[in-house]
Design a protein around this motif. Structure first.
Motif, short mmCIF file in Angstrom:
data_model
loop_
_atom_site.label_atom_id
_atom_site.label_comp_id
_atom_site.label_asym_id
_atom_site.label_seq_id
_atom_site.Cartn_x
_atom_site.Cartn_y
_atom_site.Cartn_z
N TYR A 88 -4.97 -9.38 -2.19
CA TYR A 88 -4.05 -8.25 -2.16
C TYR A 88 -4.66 -6.93 -1.71
O TYR A 88 -3.92 -5.94 -1.56
CB TYR A 88 -3.38 -8.09 -3.54
N SER A 89 -5.95 -6.87 -1.44
CA SER A 89 -6.54 -5.60 -0.98
C SER A 89 -5.91 -5.11 0.32
O SER A 89 -5.81 -3.89 0.50
CB SER A 89 -8.06 -5.69 -0.88
N PRO A 90 -5.43 -5.97 1.23
CA PRO A 90 -4.78 -5.45 2.44
C PRO A 90 -3.51 -4.64 2.14
O PRO A 90 -3.06 -3.86 2.99
CB PRO A 90 -4.44 -6.70 3.25
N PHE A 91 -2.93 -4.79 0.97
CA PHE A 91 -1.70 -4.09 0.62
C PHE A 91 -1.96 -2.68 0.09
O PHE A 91 -1.03 -1.88 0.00
CB PHE A 91 -0.92 -4.87 -0.43
N ILE A 92 -3.19 -2.39 -0.30
CA ILE A 92 -3.47 -1.13 -0.99
C ILE A 92 -3.17 0.07 -0.11
O ILE A 92 -2.55 1.04 -0.58
CB ILE A 92 -4.93 -1.11 -1.50
N ALA A 93 -3.58 0.05 1.14
CA ALA A 93 -3.41 1.22 2.01
C ALA A 93 -1.95 1.66 2.11
O ALA A 93 -1.67 2.86 2.12
CB ALA A 93 -3.97 0.93 3.40
N ALA A 95 0.44 1.06 -0.15
CA ALA A 95 1.10 0.97 -1.46
C ALA A 95 1.56 2.32 -1.97
O ALA A 95 0.95 3.35 -1.69
CB ALA A 95 0.15 0.34 -2.47
N ARG A 96 2.64 2.30 -2.72
CA ARG A 96 3.13 3.50 -3.40
C ARG A 96 2.17 3.90 -4.52
O ARG A 96 1.99 5.06 -4.80
CB ARG A 96 4.51 3.25 -4.01
N SER A 97 1.59 2.90 -5.17
CA SER A 97 0.68 3.11 -6.29
C SER A 97 -0.72 2.64 -5.92
O SER A 97 -1.34 1.86 -6.63
CB SER A 97 1.18 2.33 -7.51
N ALA A 98 -1.21 3.15 -4.81
CA ALA A 98 -2.51 2.70 -4.29
C ALA A 98 -3.63 2.92 -5.29
O ALA A 98 -4.48 2.03 -5.47
CB ALA A 98 -2.82 3.42 -2.97
N ASN A 99 -3.67 4.06 -5.95
CA ASN A 99 -4.74 4.33 -6.92
C ASN A 99 -4.69 3.33 -8.08
O ASN A 99 -5.72 2.83 -8.51
CB ASN A 99 -4.65 5.76 -7.45
N ALA A 100 -3.51 3.06 -8.57
CA ALA A 100 -3.36 2.11 -9.67
C ALA A 100 -3.81 0.72 -9.24
O ALA A 100 -4.48 0.02 -9.99
CB ALA A 100 -1.90 2.07 -10.13
N MET A 101 -3.46 0.34 -8.02
CA MET A 101 -3.85 -0.98 -7.53
C MET A 101 -5.37 -1.07 -7.39
O MET A 101 -5.97 -2.09 -7.75
CB MET A 101 -3.15 -1.29 -6.21
#
Length: 153
Positions: A88-93, A95-101
């Motif tokens: 799931y790291s490709p989704f972080i950039a 994401a709405r909640s990138a810091n939380a992820m």
């Protein structure tokens, strides 16, 4: 579940595999702090979603991913957390909640962060208040919504 009768709630849900039953089952496990089981439940909700990295996660999917990461962290399942991070790291950039992820998927916190650390983040409301606040601040900055409101006349 709202009455704190978790065992009874699980009995009522018994074999029901509907989406709403899975959601309630995961919430019950979260409230019971059964971290290993809850992580599996939330990851199960995601299914093979990691295979479609071109499409951003929905807010619900982000929540499931964050809770799965926290569950694996609190159950000290470093292998599962590392796998989840890889998927799931490709989704972080995007994401709405990138810091939380990022925090939830950080395997360096596995075994270090304790229940009280995450409990502080969930702030009694069973949500990631600190992370949500940071996400809201990021959103406000991006949209220009961080300016003070004009007083009403």
């Amino acid at each position: 579940m709202d009455l704190g009768r978790f065992d009874h709630a699980m009995e009522v849900l018994d074999r029901d595999q509907s989406a709403s039953a899975r959601e309630v089952r995961a919430d019950v496990l979260w409230k019971q702090q059964k971290w290993a089981e809850v992580a599996q439940q939330y990851e199960g909700r995601l299914g093979d979603r990691y295979k479609t990295a071109g499409t951003p996660l929905s807010p619900s999917e982000e929540g499931w991913l964050i809770r799965a990461g926290v569950g694996y962290s609190l159950s000290n399942n470093r292998a599962a957390l590392t796998r989840l991070q890889g998927q799931y790291s490709p989704f972080i950039a995007g994401a709405r909640s990138a810091n939380a992820m990022r925090v939830a998927l950080d395997d360096s916190l596995s075994g270090v962060a304790g229940t009280s650390d995450f409990a502080g983040l969930t702030a009694g409301a069973d949500t990631f208040v600190g992370w949500v606040t940071a996400a809201k601040q990021d959103f406000r900055k991006e949209t220009g919504g961080d300016r003070p409101a004009t007083p009403a006349r």
